[in-house]
Design a protein around this motif. Structure first.
Motif, short mmCIF file in Angstrom:
data_model
loop_
_atom_site.label_atom_id
_atom_site.label_comp_id
_atom_site.label_asym_id
_atom_site.label_seq_id
_atom_site.Cartn_x
_atom_site.Cartn_y
_atom_site.Cartn_z
N ASN A 225 -7.21 -10.54 -7.01
CA ASN A 225 -6.37 -11.06 -8.31
C ASN A 225 -5.65 -9.64 -8.04
O ASN A 225 -6.67 -8.51 -9.04
N PRO A 226 -4.40 -9.29 -7.13
CA PRO A 226 -3.69 -8.51 -7.52
C PRO A 226 -2.85 -8.81 -8.87
O PRO A 226 -2.38 -7.11 -9.40
N GLN A 227 -2.71 -9.54 -9.35
CA GLN A 227 -1.87 -9.65 -10.66
C GLN A 227 -2.72 -8.35 -12.12
O GLN A 227 -2.00 -8.28 -12.89
N GLN A 228 -4.19 -8.39 -11.68
CA GLN A 228 -4.34 -7.72 -12.76
C GLN A 228 -3.78 -5.69 -12.47
O GLN A 228 -3.79 -5.18 -13.74
N PHE A 229 -3.26 -5.81 -11.59
CA PHE A 229 -2.80 -4.50 -11.83
C PHE A 229 -1.23 -4.20 -12.34
O PHE A 229 -0.48 -4.52 -11.66
N ASP A 230 -1.31 -2.86 -12.86
CA ASP A 230 0.35 -2.84 -13.11
C ASP A 230 0.74 -1.23 -11.79
O ASP A 230 1.04 -1.63 -10.73
N VAL A 231 0.35 -0.17 -12.37
CA VAL A 231 0.48 1.35 -11.79
C VAL A 231 -0.40 1.69 -10.87
O VAL A 231 -0.80 1.33 -11.56
N ILE A 232 -0.72 1.50 -9.62
CA ILE A 232 -1.42 2.41 -9.04
C ILE A 232 -1.45 3.74 -8.60
O ILE A 232 -0.73 3.82 -8.27
N VAL A 233 -1.95 4.55 -8.94
CA VAL A 233 -2.07 5.79 -8.68
C VAL A 233 -3.04 6.24 -7.62
O VAL A 233 -4.35 6.16 -7.77
N THR A 234 -3.13 7.59 -6.64
CA THR A 234 -4.46 6.99 -5.68
C THR A 234 -4.09 8.83 -4.34
O THR A 234 -2.99 9.23 -4.83
N THR A 235 -4.52 9.28 -4.10
CA THR A 235 -5.17 10.34 -2.64
C THR A 235 -4.37 9.62 -2.16
O THR A 235 -4.37 8.73 -1.73
N ASN A 236 -4.04 10.59 -1.21
CA ASN A 236 -2.50 10.31 0.10
C ASN A 236 -3.18 9.89 1.19
O ASN A 236 -2.66 8.21 1.34
N GLN A 237 -4.63 9.33 1.60
CA GLN A 237 -4.89 8.51 2.96
C GLN A 237 -5.64 7.01 1.91
O GLN A 237 -4.73 6.25 2.50
N PHE A 238 -6.39 7.28 1.24
CA PHE A 238 -6.53 5.86 0.02
C PHE A 238 -5.07 4.86 0.15
O PHE A 238 -4.64 3.79 0.39
N GLY A 239 -3.98 5.96 -0.61
CA GLY A 239 -2.97 5.49 -0.61
C GLY A 239 -2.22 4.18 0.65
O GLY A 239 -1.48 3.80 0.54
N ASP A 240 -2.01 5.43 1.49
CA ASP A 240 -1.88 4.71 2.99
C ASP A 240 -1.96 3.89 3.40
O ASP A 240 -1.75 2.20 3.79
#
Ligand code: ATP
Length: 359
Positions: A225-240
């Motif tokens: 359910n990707p529609q639930q997200f707006d802006v996602i902030v995270t650390t380097n490797q998780f974000g990668d």
């Protein structure tokens, strides 16, 4: 007057970057924004002219700009073990600490989900200390043949500035929602500090909301359910990892733009590489590079209090959406038959049309 540096990079960079500048120029013209463009050598051209893929000449001039556009670098073809043929470390040089990557679906383009509109904000200067984030030595070591050890670093300042960037972006969007992604219950200190700073920063943005999701749960939710997200902030490797998952949701490297953001500069850079397999044929999809330029325009609008740049970014966004909806001038990787230049021309024309109807 804004100053923008332009580096074509290699292979398809020579094709998609000029289309980006074309569309940015059209948008600037439509809103009466003055931009001084500085074309600078990087990659192969940098080596030919100055003996290095990231010449000092270029670095010094970039430092005098407000932001820049970098085409992809053909590093796979560069000779190994020669320090003059490196992947230009622009992010490090200009302390660009956040990699911002939007993931958006369009109704008439194939994608796993519809109505996806997420912006990922990934911290890129700390986290797991792989090469590129350390000044000397390495965050990995092997004391004996049976043990390997890797380090992970989170600083309060690093977490704070990336969280702030996420909220600044959220503030410009309809839903104004930031999701901090971490794994605090396990990594109590490092993820804990990241989460704490996200919560601290949130207090300064009462118009936005913050929620928190554990990284494994986020990976699942993105698929379901990707529609639930707006802006996602995270650390380097998780974000990668999550940004690649995000790009997969809406299909194709040609559709993955990016902006690297620092306190003073930002750099438009698409996710894709230099794609030597299709270079020189005028078939590369310019979407990712053009929309990276659009992000730079929006960032300049926001950080330089330039209402005209903000409007130019809006125009570019509308023009791209219209070009995609019309479906006539799309490149072959997304099911069309237009050339790179035809698509760039169509988006530039759409910018002018939309501006003339709304002025
Ligand atoms: P790098 O290691 O430089 O990041 P890569 O191995 O990820 O590169 P890319 O150069 O990004 O590879 O290309 C991967 C595939 O995607 C290739 O088949 C390429 O043709 C295709 N591709 C990449 N960018 C585009 C684009 N803008 N338009 C169409 N196809 C693209």
């Amino acid at each position: 007057m804004l100053k923008i540096g332009v580096m074509l990079g290699d292979d398809i960079g020579l094709e998609v970057v000029p289309e980006t500048v074309k569309v940015m120029r059209a948008a600037a013209r439509a809103v009466g924004l003055e931009i001084e463009w500085h074309e600078l050598p990087l990659g192969l051209l940098g080596h030919e002219l100055h003996g290095h893929t990231m010449p000092q000449y270029t670095v010094e001039r970039l430092a005098q700009t407000d932001g820049f556009i970098s085409g992809p670098i053909g590093h796979n073809a560069y000779p190994r073990n020669d320090p003059t043929w490196i992947m230009p470390p622009l992010r490090k040089q200009f302390d660009l600490f956040a990699s911002v990557k939007p993931v958006r679906s369009y109704p008439n383009l194939p994608s796993l989900h519809k109505d996806v509109d997420i912006v990922f904000v990934r911290e890129v200067t700390e986290g797991m200390q792989y090469s590129g984030t350390v000044v000397a030595g390495s965050g990995e070591f092997r004391p004996n043949d049976g043990i390997s050890i890797g380090m992970r670093v989170v600083t309060r300042a690093g977490a704070n500035r990336v969280a702030r960037e996420a909220f600044e972006i959220a503030r410009t969007r309809a839903r104004k929602k930031v999701t901090a992604v971490h794994k605090e219950p396990v990594y109590r200190l490092v993820c804990g500090m990241f989460a704490e700073e996200c919560r601290n920063v949130a207090k300064a943005y009462p118009d936005c909301t913050l929620d928190e999701v554990l990284v494994d749960g986020c990976a699942l939710k993105l698929v379901v359910n990707p529609q639930q997200f707006d802006v996602i902030v995270t650390t380097n490797q998780f974000g990668d990892i999550l940004t690649d998952e995000g790009a997969g949701l809406v299909g194709g490297l040609g559709l993955a733009p990016g902006l690297c953001v620092g306190a003073r500069y930002a750099m438009a850079q698409a996710t894709h590489g230099s794609a030597p397999d299709i270079a020189g044929r005028n078939i590369a999809n310019p979407y990712a590079m053009i929309m990276s330029g659009q992000m730079l325009m929006g960032w300049l609008g926001r950080t330089r209090a330039q209402a005209k740049a903000a409007r130019a970014a809006e125009l570019m966004d509308l023009a791209m959406a219209r070009t995609i909806a019309e479906g006539k001038w799309l490149t072959r990787d997304v099911g069309g038959s237009a050339s790179t230049t035809e698509m760039g021309d169509a988006v530039a024309q759409a910018v002018a049309d939309i501006a003339s109807k709304t002025s």
